[in-house]
Scaffold this motif. Structure first.
Motif, short mmCIF file in Angstrom:
data_model
loop_
_atom_site.label_atom_id
_atom_site.label_comp_id
_atom_site.label_asym_id
_atom_site.label_seq_id
_atom_site.Cartn_x
_atom_site.Cartn_y
_atom_site.Cartn_z
N GLU A 76 -15.08 88.76 -37.81
CA GLU A 76 -14.28 89.28 -38.92
C GLU A 76 -12.79 89.12 -38.63
OE1 GLU A 76 -13.38 93.55 -41.10
OE2 GLU A 76 -15.25 93.31 -40.00
N MET A 77 -12.38 89.43 -37.40
CA MET A 77 -10.97 89.35 -37.04
C MET A 77 -10.46 87.91 -37.09
SD MET A 77 -8.97 90.90 -33.73
CE MET A 77 -9.73 89.85 -32.52
N ILE A 78 -11.21 86.98 -36.51
CA ILE A 78 -10.73 85.59 -36.50
C ILE A 78 -10.77 84.99 -37.90
CG2 ILE A 78 -12.92 84.45 -35.89
CD1 ILE A 78 -11.21 82.63 -34.02
N ALA A 79 -11.75 85.40 -38.71
CA ALA A 79 -11.82 84.90 -40.08
C ALA A 79 -10.64 85.40 -40.91
CB ALA A 79 -13.14 85.32 -40.73
N LYS A 80 -10.28 86.66 -40.74
CA LYS A 80 -9.13 87.20 -41.48
C LYS A 80 -7.84 86.50 -41.07
CE LYS A 80 -10.80 91.81 -42.61
NZ LYS A 80 -10.68 93.25 -42.37
N ASP A 81 -7.70 86.25 -39.77
CA ASP A 81 -6.50 85.56 -39.31
C ASP A 81 -6.47 84.11 -39.79
OD1 ASP A 81 -5.55 87.84 -38.05
OD2 ASP A 81 -6.47 87.34 -36.14
N ALA A 82 -7.62 83.46 -39.83
CA ALA A 82 -7.68 82.08 -40.32
C ALA A 82 -7.45 82.04 -41.83
CB ALA A 82 -9.03 81.46 -39.96
N LEU A 83 -7.86 83.08 -42.54
CA LEU A 83 -7.67 83.14 -43.99
C LEU A 83 -6.19 83.09 -44.35
CD1 LEU A 83 -8.89 83.46 -46.82
CD2 LEU A 83 -8.77 85.94 -46.47
N VAL A 84 -5.36 83.65 -43.52
CA VAL A 84 -3.91 83.60 -43.77
C VAL A 84 -3.45 82.14 -43.86
CG1 VAL A 84 -1.64 84.13 -42.77
CG2 VAL A 84 -3.49 85.82 -42.69
N TYR A 85 -3.95 81.29 -42.96
CA TYR A 85 -3.57 79.88 -42.96
C TYR A 85 -4.17 79.15 -44.16
CZ TYR A 85 -1.63 80.82 -38.44
OH TYR A 85 -0.87 81.34 -37.43
N ALA A 86 -5.36 79.52 -44.58
CA ALA A 86 -5.96 78.91 -45.77
C ALA A 86 -5.14 79.28 -47.01
CB ALA A 86 -7.40 79.38 -45.93
N GLN A 87 -4.72 80.54 -47.09
CA GLN A 87 -3.92 80.98 -48.23
C GLN A 87 -2.55 80.31 -48.26
OE1 GLN A 87 -4.19 85.21 -47.62
NE2 GLN A 87 -5.92 85.41 -49.03
N GLN A 88 -2.00 80.03 -47.08
CA GLN A 88 -0.73 79.31 -47.03
C GLN A 88 -0.89 77.91 -47.59
OE1 GLN A 88 0.51 79.47 -42.93
NE2 GLN A 88 1.31 81.56 -43.11
N GLY A 89 -2.09 77.34 -47.42
CA GLY A 89 -2.40 76.01 -47.98
C GLY A 89 -2.94 76.11 -49.39
N LYS A 90 -2.85 77.31 -49.99
CA LYS A 90 -3.30 77.58 -51.35
C LYS A 90 -4.79 77.25 -51.53
CE LYS A 90 1.26 77.04 -53.41
NZ LYS A 90 1.84 78.05 -52.63
N ARG A 91 -5.58 77.63 -50.51
CA ARG A 91 -7.03 77.43 -50.56
C ARG A 91 -7.72 78.76 -50.38
NH1 ARG A 91 -7.98 75.51 -46.04
NH2 ARG A 91 -5.91 75.09 -45.26
N LYS A 92 -8.94 78.87 -50.90
CA LYS A 92 -9.74 80.07 -50.72
C LYS A 92 -10.83 79.85 -49.68
CE LYS A 92 -9.11 81.84 -55.38
NZ LYS A 92 -9.80 82.26 -56.62
N THR A 93 -11.06 78.61 -49.32
CA THR A 93 -12.11 78.27 -48.36
C THR A 93 -11.51 77.99 -46.99
OG1 THR A 93 -13.37 77.27 -50.17
CG2 THR A 93 -14.04 76.70 -47.93
#
Length: 117
Positions: A76-93
């Motif tokens: 959960e922790m690594i996924a949340k941290d990786a999600l920040v980078y996905a959102q910076q790239g304007k992606r949801k996946t």
């Protein structure tokens, strides 16, 4: 008329009663059954993975549950941290590069550097 604090008891007394209630959790087979409902990962598979370590001969249900819960929290922790980078790239996946970026940027994940290569 009595003040509310005298009538209901102090907050400290209420907290100690709540802590006592939590400490009286079931142990043994009943606890194992409740553990499986609390874990999102399959406990039998976790136990099998633990037993592949030559240093592990026996694994209690409690230890298997703790490992499963720690794994869930880690993912959960690594996924949340990786999600920040996905959102910076304007992606949801999430993509591999998002995980790589999180591993590279966050000190707690330094032990994972090079593992996805």
């Amino acid at each position: 008329m009595e003040p509310d604090s005298e009538r209901c008891g102090s907050e400290e007394e209420n907290r100690s009663v709540e802590a006592e209630d939590r400490s009286q959790q079931p142990t043994g087979p009943a606890a194992a059954a409740s553990h499986s409902r609390l874990s999102k990962l399959p406990l039998t598979r976790i136990k099998a993975l633990m037993k592949t370590d030559p240093d592990v001969s026996l694994a209690s249900q409690e230890s298997v549950f703790i490992i499963a819960k720690a794994t869930e929290l880690f993912v959960e922790m690594i996924a949340k941290d990786a999600l920040v980078y996905a959102q910076q790239g304007k992606r949801k996946t999430l993509q591999r590069k998002d995980l790589d970026n999180a591993i590279e940027a966050i000190d707690e994940f330094a032990f994972l550097e090079g593992t996805l290569d």
